[in-house]
Enzyme design. Sequence first.
Site, mmCIF file in Angstrom:
data_model
loop_
_atom_site.group_PDB
_atom_site.id
_atom_site.type_symbol
_atom_site.label_atom_id
_atom_site.label_comp_id
_atom_site.label_asym_id
_atom_site.label_seq_id
_atom_site.Cartn_x
_atom_site.Cartn_y
_atom_site.Cartn_z
ATOM 1 N N GLY A 14 -90.557 -48.383 3.130
ATOM 2 C CA GLY A 14 -89.494 -48.781 2.202
ATOM 3 C C GLY A 14 -89.107 -47.631 1.287
ATOM 4 N NE ARG A 75 -89.858 -51.481 6.638
ATOM 5 C CZ ARG A 75 -90.517 -51.320 5.485
ATOM 6 N NH1 ARG A 75 -91.738 -50.846 5.471
ATOM 7 N NH2 ARG A 75 -89.953 -51.673 4.339
ATOM 8 C CG ASP A 132 -95.071 -53.180 -2.874
ATOM 9 O OD1 ASP A 132 -94.058 -53.584 -3.460
ATOM 10 O OD2 ASP A 132 -95.269 -53.336 -1.652
ATOM 11 N N GLY A 175 -93.600 -57.359 -3.800
ATOM 12 C CA GLY A 175 -95.053 -57.196 -3.929
ATOM 13 C C GLY A 175 -95.779 -58.280 -3.144
ATOM 14 N NE ARG A 176 -93.309 -58.387 2.516
ATOM 15 C CZ ARG A 176 -92.712 -59.291 3.279
ATOM 16 N NH1 ARG A 176 -93.403 -60.119 3.982
ATOM 17 N NH2 ARG A 176 -91.408 -59.341 3.334
ATOM 18 C CE LYS A 216 -99.931 -79.496 -25.558
ATOM 19 N NZ LYS A 216 -101.114 -78.843 -25.048
#
Length: 327
Positions: A14, A75, A132, A175-176, A216
Site C-alpha cells: 500500500g 502487489r 498501519d 488497520g486490519r 449518562k
Amino acid sequence: MNKENYIGILTSGGDASGMNAAIRAVTRSAIYNGFKVKGIYRGYEGLIAGEVKELTTEDVSNIIQRGGTILKTARSKEFTTEEGRRKAYEVMKKEHIETLIIIGGDGSLTGARTFAEEYEDITCIGLPGTIDNDLWGTDMTIGYDTALNTIVECVDKIRDTATSHERIFFVEVMGRDAGFLAQNSAIASGAEAAIIPEDQTDVDQLETFISRGFRKTKNSSIVIVSESPKDGGAMHYAERVRKEYPQYDVRVSILGHLQRGGSPSAGDRILASRLGEAAIQALLEDQRNIMIGIRNDEIVYVPISEAIKKDKPINKDLIRVLNELSI
Ligand code: ATP
C-alpha cells in the site's frame, strides 16, 4: 558494496505518505556517498518486468511534499513464487543492481527476506513504509503520522454532525491487524471509544461504552473502529446498537482510501529522510538484510526476519488514557 554496481529502490504494498521523501533521501544520500541508483517502478512486479531507470538528484527534486510514490507501487503475485523471484534476480543481474532497498510493509519485507535467503549475492535493506505502524522494531513507520492526522481532521468534522443531531457515529479506519491508528486517533479527536483488534473483548467494550458514556452524560458519541474483515467492522457494531438500543440514532462513516494520500506531515518527511539516509550509512557499514528503524529517536538496525516475525504490541497505557479521558 561495489560502487560500480547500482542500488535499486522500489516501493511495494500500500502507498504511504512519505514514501517520496524516502526515495529522495536514499537517492541523494547514495549519490552523495559515491553510489549510483536505479528506480524500480511498480514494486516487485516492475522488478520482474525490468521496469528500471537510473535516478539522478534532479529526478527526486520537488517530491518531498508529495503523497503517494513517484515509483508507483503494486502487489505482485508472481514475486511470491520461486519462478517470479528468479526472474527478479535475473533483472537485477542484467541491470547491475547489487542492493535492493524496499520501502513497504510486512508483506513487502517478508518477500525481501525470502529473496535475500535465496540469492546470497544480493543485499536487501528494508524501510518501514505503511500507514498501519505495525512493524516490530521501529517506533514509527513512514506514513503513519500523516494518516493519523488525516483521520483526526475527518473526525473533527464528523463530530460537528454527531453533536448537532445527537447521534452515535462509528468511524471505521484502516488497520486490519493493528489498532494504532484507531486508538491514537480516538485519543487525539476526543472520541468516546476505540474498538481495536488487539483487544478481543469488544462485546464488553461496546456495552461499557454505551452504558457509561452515551447514556449518562453525553448526547452524542464517536467510536473509532479498526477495519476488520473478520467481524465486519463499523457496520457490524452499528447494526448491533440499532438492534439492542433502538432509541439511539446511529450512523457509520468509513474513511477508506482518503486515509492514505495527501502531503506528508513534517514528522513523516523527517522520519523518511532519516531512515533513507541511514539505509546508505548501513550499506557503508556492510550491513545486510536489515530493516532500518527508529527507537527512542535513535536509528536502529533490525534483522528483517525479526521485524516481520514479531507482533508489535500496543501500549496498554493508551487504552487507559482513552478510557479515563472519555467519561
Ligand atoms: P501494507 O502494510 O501497506 O499492506 P505490505 O508490504 O504489507 O504493505 P502486501 O500486499 O502484504 O503489502 O505485500 C506487498 C508485496 O510483497 C506482495 O504483493 C508480494 O509481491 C510481496 N510479498 C508478500 N508476502 C510475500 C511472501 N510471503 N513471499 C514473497 N513475497 C511476498
